[in-house]
Motif scaffolding. Structure first.
Motif, PDB file in Angstrom:
ATOM      1  N   GLU A 123       0.867  -1.172   0.000  1.00  0.00           N
ATOM      2  CA  GLU A 123       0.000   0.000   0.000  1.00  0.00           C
ATOM      3  C   GLU A 123       0.902   1.219   0.000  1.00  0.00           C
ATOM      4  N   VAL A 124       0.665   2.120  -0.956  1.00  0.00           N
ATOM      5  CA  VAL A 124       1.537   3.281  -1.122  1.00  0.00           C
ATOM      6  C   VAL A 124       0.720   4.561  -1.092  1.00  0.00           C
ATOM      7  N   HIS A 125       1.427   5.659  -0.951  1.00  0.00           N
ATOM      8  CA  HIS A 125       0.802   6.980  -0.880  1.00  0.00           C
ATOM      9  C   HIS A 125       1.500   7.897  -1.883  1.00  0.00           C
ATOM     10  N   ALA A 126       0.706   8.518  -2.754  1.00  0.00           N
ATOM     11  CA  ALA A 126       1.247   9.460  -3.734  1.00  0.00           C
ATOM     12  C   ALA A 126       1.237  10.862  -3.128  1.00  0.00           C
ATOM     13  N   GLU A 144       6.821   5.303   8.464  1.00  0.00           N
ATOM     14  CA  GLU A 144       6.229   4.357   9.405  1.00  0.00           C
ATOM     15  C   GLU A 144       4.860   4.875   9.815  1.00  0.00           C
ATOM     16  N   THR A 145       3.860   3.987   9.821  1.00  0.00           N
ATOM     17  CA  THR A 145       2.497   4.401  10.147  1.00  0.00           C
ATOM     18  C   THR A 145       2.320   4.571  11.640  1.00  0.00           C
ATOM     19  N   GLU A 146       1.198   5.171  12.026  1.00  0.00           N
ATOM     20  CA  GLU A 146       0.906   5.473  13.432  1.00  0.00           C
ATOM     21  C   GLU A 146       0.855   4.231  14.308  1.00  0.00           C
ATOM     22  N   ASP A 147       0.302   3.133  13.783  1.00  0.00           N
ATOM     23  CA  ASP A 147       0.137   1.949  14.629  1.00  0.00           C
ATOM     24  C   ASP A 147       1.372   1.048  14.622  1.00  0.00           C
ATOM     25  N   ASN A 148       2.449   1.482  13.952  1.00  0.00           N
ATOM     26  CA  ASN A 148       3.730   0.775  13.936  1.00  0.00           C
ATOM     27  C   ASN A 148       3.632  -0.661  13.438  1.00  0.00           C
ATOM     28  N   ARG A 149       2.605  -0.979  12.665  1.00  0.00           N
ATOM     29  CA  ARG A 149       2.469  -2.335  12.157  1.00  0.00           C
ATOM     30  C   ARG A 149       3.156  -2.506  10.819  1.00  0.00           C
ATOM     31  N   PHE A 150       3.221  -1.477  10.029  1.00  0.00           N
ATOM     32  CA  PHE A 150       3.859  -1.599   8.726  1.00  0.00           C
ATOM     33  C   PHE A 150       4.300  -0.224   8.241  1.00  0.00           C
ATOM     34  N   ASP A 151       5.218  -0.241   7.314  1.00  0.00           N
ATOM     35  CA  ASP A 151       5.686   0.992   6.705  1.00  0.00           C
ATOM     36  C   ASP A 151       4.903   1.258   5.431  1.00  0.00           C
ATOM     37  N   GLN A 152       4.702   2.531   5.119  1.00  0.00           N
ATOM     38  CA  GLN A 152       3.977   2.893   3.903  1.00  0.00           C
ATOM     39  C   GLN A 152       4.896   3.725   3.025  1.00  0.00           C
ATOM     40  N   PRO A 153       5.262   3.166   1.860  1.00  0.00           N
ATOM     41  CA  PRO A 153       6.117   3.942   0.940  1.00  0.00           C
ATOM     42  C   PRO A 153       5.365   5.126   0.344  1.00  0.00           C
ATOM     43  N   THR A 154       6.077   6.215   0.169  1.00  0.00           N
ATOM     44  CA  THR A 154       5.548   7.378  -0.517  1.00  0.00           C
ATOM     45  C   THR A 154       6.156   7.383  -1.909  1.00  0.00           C
ATOM     46  N   VAL A 155       5.315   7.542  -2.931  1.00  0.00           N
ATOM     47  CA  VAL A 155       5.770   7.418  -4.307  1.00  0.00           C
ATOM     48  C   VAL A 155       5.421   8.647  -5.121  1.00  0.00           C
ATOM     49  N   GLU A 156       6.058   8.751  -6.277  1.00  0.00           N
ATOM     50  CA  GLU A 156       5.685   9.782  -7.238  1.00  0.00           C
ATOM     51  C   GLU A 156       5.686   9.154  -8.622  1.00  0.00           C
ATOM     52  N   ASN A 157       4.931   9.762  -9.522  1.00  0.00           N
ATOM     53  CA  ASN A 157       4.848   9.290 -10.896  1.00  0.00           C
ATOM     54  C   ASN A 157       6.203   9.432 -11.563  1.00  0.00           C
ATOM     55  N   LYS A 158       6.627   8.395 -12.211  1.00  0.00           N
ATOM     56  CA  LYS A 158       7.954   8.403 -12.810  1.00  0.00           C
ATOM     57  C   LYS A 158       7.938   9.006 -14.195  1.00  0.00           C
TER      58      LYS A 158
END
Length: 158
Positions: A123-126, A144-158
């Motif tokens: 799951e990613v965030h643009a 790192e997300t608030e609940d510390n369960r997983f990291d969320q990559p931040t992406v941009e259009n290539k």
């Protein structure tokens, strides 16, 4: 209008108000229910006179308040509410995605969605934009997300 139609009008009006609160959002049933109740009370004054019209008005107000009190109690709403929680997420463990990794979007990022990065579904965030499906992307940050369960990559259009 006779007494039978008057009673039917009042009962249907009250039923529509109950349906509006419990099952039919949007206001239409509530508006029609209120109009039927107002029409029924007005007709009770016309047909039965001042004394009985006032009694019927008092009954409508009493039953309306009683209905609201009953429906607003906590135990009543437990029958209608969902009591289960869903704690699932796409990324159950920390992502192994690194800054600079490339991939493509699986679903539309608006601005969050799913992408396939280095063969891993995450799951990613643009940043500040929407990205359509099947578009190439590049990871510019991993947060790192608030609940510390997983990291969320931040992406941009290539």
């Amino acid at each position: 209008m006779n007494l039978t139609l008057l009673i039917i009008t009042l009962v249907i009006g009250m039923a529509l108000l109950i349906l509006e609160i419990v099952a039919l959002p949007g206001g239409i049933a509530g508006i029609f229910g209120g109009l039927l109740l107002a029409f029924g009370v007005w007709q009770s004054y016309v047909l039965l006179g001042l004394n009985w019209g006032t009694v019927i008005l008092g009954c409508v107000v009493f039953f309306g308040v009683a209905m609201l009190v009953f429906l607003m109690k906590g135990k009543t709403w437990k029958k209608f509410s969902l009591n289960e929680e869903s704690d699932s997420a796409v990324n159950q463990e920390p992502a192994t995605v690194q800054v600079g990794a490339t991939g493509k979007t699986i679903a539309r990022l608006a601005p969050t969605g799913k992408a396939l990065i280095d063969g891993e579904l995450v799951e990613v965030h643009a940043i500040n934009k929407f990205i359509d499906p099947d578009r190439p992307i590049e990871v510019i940050d991993v947060v790192e997300t608030e609940d510390n369960r997983f990291d969320q990559p931040t992406v941009e259009n290539k």
